[in-house]
Design an enzyme around this catalytic site. Structure first.
Site, PDB file in Angstrom:
ATOM      1  CB  CYS A 155      -1.270  52.954 -12.677  1.00 19.06           C
ATOM      2  SG  CYS A 155      -1.198  51.462 -11.596  1.00 19.06           S
ATOM      3  NE  ARG A 189      -2.872  54.681 -18.103  1.00 20.01           N
ATOM      4  CZ  ARG A 189      -2.478  54.628 -19.227  1.00 20.01           C
ATOM      5  NH1 ARG A 189      -3.219  55.137 -20.149  1.00 20.01           N
ATOM      6  NH2 ARG A 189      -1.307  53.855 -19.411  1.00 20.01           N
ATOM      7  CD1 TRP A 238      -7.312  47.544 -12.529  1.00 19.82           C
ATOM      8  CD2 TRP A 238      -5.204  46.675 -12.704  1.00 19.82           C
ATOM      9  NE1 TRP A 238      -7.338  46.186 -12.764  1.00 19.82           N
ATOM     10  CE2 TRP A 238      -6.244  45.678 -13.051  1.00 19.82           C
ATOM     11  CE3 TRP A 238      -3.823  46.209 -12.893  1.00 19.82           C
ATOM     12  CZ2 TRP A 238      -6.212  44.213 -13.416  1.00 19.82           C
ATOM     13  CZ3 TRP A 238      -3.772  44.817 -13.115  1.00 19.82           C
ATOM     14  CH2 TRP A 238      -4.640  43.807 -13.478  1.00 19.82           C
ATOM     15  CG  ASN A 263       1.045  52.511 -15.486  1.00 17.36           C
ATOM     16  OD1 ASN A 263       0.698  51.594 -15.233  1.00 17.36           O
ATOM     17  ND2 ASN A 263       1.158  53.105 -16.711  1.00 17.36           N
ATOM     18  N   GLY A 264       3.247  50.106 -13.761  1.00 19.96           N
ATOM     19  CA  GLY A 264       3.870  48.982 -14.259  1.00 19.96           C
ATOM     20  C   GLY A 264       4.025  47.976 -13.186  1.00 19.96           C
ATOM     21  CD  GLU A 270     -17.420  41.852 -26.972  1.00 22.89           C
ATOM     22  OE1 GLU A 270     -16.595  41.346 -26.723  1.00 22.89           O
ATOM     23  OE2 GLU A 270     -17.867  42.963 -26.665  1.00 22.89           O
ATOM     24  CE  LYS A 292     -18.418  44.222 -23.231  1.00 17.65           C
ATOM     25  NZ  LYS A 292     -17.597  43.875 -24.180  1.00 17.65           N
ATOM     26  CD  GLU A 319     -15.548  42.802 -20.322  1.00 18.72           C
ATOM     27  OE1 GLU A 319     -14.589  43.571 -20.591  1.00 18.72           O
ATOM     28  OE2 GLU A 319     -16.453  42.989 -21.341  1.00 18.72           O
ATOM     29  CG  HIS A 338     -17.468  17.839 -29.647  1.00 21.75           C
ATOM     30  ND1 HIS A 338     -17.617  16.561 -29.626  1.00 21.75           N
ATOM     31  CD2 HIS A 338     -18.109  18.612 -30.508  1.00 21.75           C
ATOM     32  CE1 HIS A 338     -17.735  16.281 -31.140  1.00 21.75           C
ATOM     33  NE2 HIS A 338     -17.893  17.612 -31.478  1.00 21.75           N
ATOM     34  CE  LYS A 393     -12.731  52.055 -22.862  1.00 19.29           C
ATOM     35  NZ  LYS A 393     -13.604  50.814 -23.311  1.00 19.29           N
TER      36      LYS A 393
END
Ligand code: G6P
Length: 628
Positions: free
Chosen positions: A2, A27, A74, A98-99, A501, A505, A508, A524, A623
């Site tokens: 947030c 945020r 968020w 926020n939190g 990574e 990507k 996401e 395996h 982000k």
């Protein structure tokens, strides 16, 4: 997560708050809202979804007051909806939060038993209930906040206003960041200086447990016991970047294309071109605050840095998400070049695993935003145990930057796309420079070997430029790739973090199943996943592990998987084994992880785009992750 903004002053609060929220939308973007004084009461306007929805709703609204607060959310407790959007308003008190309030269930039950009626499913609303009860008794917002604070457990930053004190804002924090901006006859509160910088460069960074009281153009900072604290008023040198898409369809695509420049900007302050040597610049282990680094004497700064490195016998790297994968590359580089053992951990694991910390280890924390809650908590844990922390951040003066002993900057420029791109490659390059610097201090690298590393790094931007040309390939291939069952990204050695990574990507952005695997581990487990609907992305540039990687590719191919492979130059063996072969330019081996990252970013970008997803703001993500 947030983003929160508060404003008091002569400008239109609606305009200041909306502009501030725009710069904080990274945020969270589940909902947004404002509460602004109008005819003596707070008028609240909220909207589900991105800020644009709120902007539309506000376009015809007028407010006659000078005080207002705003929020971009968020969701943690309570699904994204207008009902759960902030501000929460109860009995003339409005708050933005926020939190997470950890004891919210118990507090909420108690309030309901006392007759409170909750209109949302959030943990945040109870702060408004508690304050509205308290102002009835105390008749003052600051006193009420000080009474309510001991009841709250968890991580929070809050701005509260009360209509009976129409020139007052009270803000308090424990965890997520809050900055107070001091203008001429106007005051600001925000989660991030970006929301304040267009108006004033004078700021106070609140510490945990600080309570900021703003009344008209006066302010004071008090502790939880009400005693006054005199924190420094920091004069920022930084100007907000004007960030635009520059003709690209998305910020992410622009940021992918900015990587040659970002990598050059990350390494150039630390490379002496004439001698082709490395010397870290403005690290500040001597105790300089981030905003004072430019005033450091380069000679004594390097001397203190050398001293710190010479005493180090172990390095720990701690980070989250994409920054963690950049850290994995750091482990390969530091161990190979400096021969110092490196431990690496995800911050949320590190902070609870009772790590063994001592004064001879150096902890490197990596964070693009500098605000990731778990990374910040890890940093604090290390410092409390007497350890030294060197941070690698992109956002200067962020919480992590401010609280670390030494500072290195990605210099990638503002990264707006929620999925990190240029900060990743900039960090990889920067940590390579750092590895050389530690190696030098430790006497583990010869002058000639140092030159070879420097030359490789200097060559990186032009190779990155070359592979940007794969854009066209992925723009076309995306149509087919978007309908496959899933992706397995594989590589060995330093290509393994890049495989991780690449898979991240795709998850996401395209919301598709993708996994990164060390190629040698395939037998395996993951081999069982492979059939003709599975795409294997094999990272196989020519290096000492190339033959082994190709054997793993043979095994995958034999099970019917569709193969996209990345190798060096015109490689017949890889071509024969692949459905699509991407020829990377001939380059120094050590920079292949950097080079091969770009095609993987382009793959994820184009698949997501062709699926019609919002590439810059993927669903459910933010982000800057300021909750654990
Ligand atoms: C979020 C972002 C990622 C980022 C991670 C760590 O999950 O969406 O792109 O890698 O946080 O962020 P940091 O700012 O600490 O690098």
């Amino acid at each position: 997560m947030c983003g929160i903004v508060g404003y008091y002053g002569p400008r239109e609060p609606k305009e200041v708050i909306l502009k501030g929220l725009k710069s904080l939308e990274y945020r969270g973007y589940d909902s947004a809202g404002v509460a602004i004084l109008d005819h003596g009461h707070f008028k609240r306007v909220r909207a589900e979804g991105k800020l644009g929805n709120l902007e539309n709703k506000l376009s015809g609204e007028k407010f006659d007051g000078r005080l207002g607060i705003g929020h971009t959310r968020w969701a943690t407790h309570g699904r994204p909806s207008e009902r759960n959007a902030h501000p929460h308003c109860v009995g003339g008190v409005s708050i933005v939060h926020n939190g997470i309030i950890e004891n919210y269930a118990e507090l909420r039950e108690r309030l309901i038993a006392q007759g409170a009626i909750f209109e949302s499913e959030t943990d945040s609303e109870l702060i408004a209930h508690l304050l509205s009860e308290e102002v009835k008794v105390q008749g003052d917002l600051l006193k009420s906040v000080l009474s309510v604070l001991p009841k709250l457990q968890g991580a929070y930053s809050v701005v509260a206003v009360w209509e009976n004190q129409a020139d007052t804002m009270v803000a308090f924090k424990n965890g997520p960041p809050l900055v107070l901006g001091v203008g001429k006859d106007e005051m600001f509160m925000a989660s991030d200086i970006q929301a304040i910088m267009p108006y004033t460069k004078k700021v106070v960074f609140l510490e945990d447990n600080d309570v900021a009281w703003i009344c008209g153009s006066e302010f004071k900072i008090v502790g939880r016991d009400g005693s006054e604290r005199n924190p420094p008023l920091t004069e920022m040198e930084w100007s907000p970047e004007q960030v635009q898409k520059g003709g690209y369809q998305h910020y992410m695509l622009k940021e992918i294309f900015e990587q040659p420049r970002a990598v050059a900007a990350a390494i150039s302050p630390h490379i002496q071109l004439d001698s082709q040597t490395v010397r870290l610049h403005q690290v500040g282990f001597s105790g300089a605050a981030p905003h004072e680094l430019t005033r450091l004497n380069p000679e004594s700064d390097w001397a203190t840095t050398e001293k710190v490195f010479s005493e180090v016998d172990k390095v720990m790297i701690v980070a989250c998400g994409t920054s963690y994968y950049a850290g994995m590359i750091g482990k390969y580089l530091i161990e190979r070049l400096a021969r110092v053992p490196v431990e690496i951990d995800i911050a949320s694991e590190f902070r609870y695993r009772h790590p063994i910390l001592d004064s001879k280890s150096l902890t490197i924390v990596i964070s693009q935003s500098g605000e990731t809650a778990d990374t910040l908590a890890a940093l604090r844990l290390v410092r409390a145990a007497g350890g030294k922390v060197l941070s690698i951040c992109n956002v200067r003066n962020s919480s992590i930057d401010r609280e670390s002993d030494g500072h290195l900057y990605m210099n990638a420029g503002a990264e707006i796309g929620v999925a990190s791109t240029k900060a990743f490659t900039a960090t990889m390059a920067l940590i390579h420079v750092l590895a050389v610097a530690i190696a030098k201090v430790k006497g583990a690298i010869s002058k000639d070997a140092e030159k070879i590393e420097v030359q490789a790094l200097l060559a990186a931007p032009s190779h990155l430029d070359t592979v940007l040309a794969f854009e066209k390939f992925f723009a076309q291939a995306a149509e087919i790739l978007k309908s496959v069952k899933g992706f397995l990204y594989m590589g060995r050695g330093a290509h393994y973090p890049i495989a991780l990574e690449g898979a991240l990507k795709l998850k996401e952005l395209a919301y598709m199943h993708a996994e990164g695997y060390a190629a040698g581990e395939m037998k395996h487990g993951p081999l069982a996943l492979i059939d003709e609907k599975m795409v294997i992305v094999m990272l196989a540039p020519s290096d000492e592990l190339y033959d082994k990687t190709v054997s793993n590719l043979e095994e995958a191919k034999a099970r019917g998987g569709k193969v996209i492979s990345l190798g060096t130059g015109d490689n017949k063996r890889l071509k024969d084994l692949s459905d699509h072969y991407l020829a990377l330019p001939e380059a120094p081996q050590v920079i292949y992880p950097l080079i091969e990252t770009i095609p993987l970013q382009l793959l994820a970008y184009h698949v997501a785009n062709s699926l019609g997803h919002d590439v810059d703001q993927p669903r459910n993500l933010a982000k800057s992750v300021t909750v654990e």
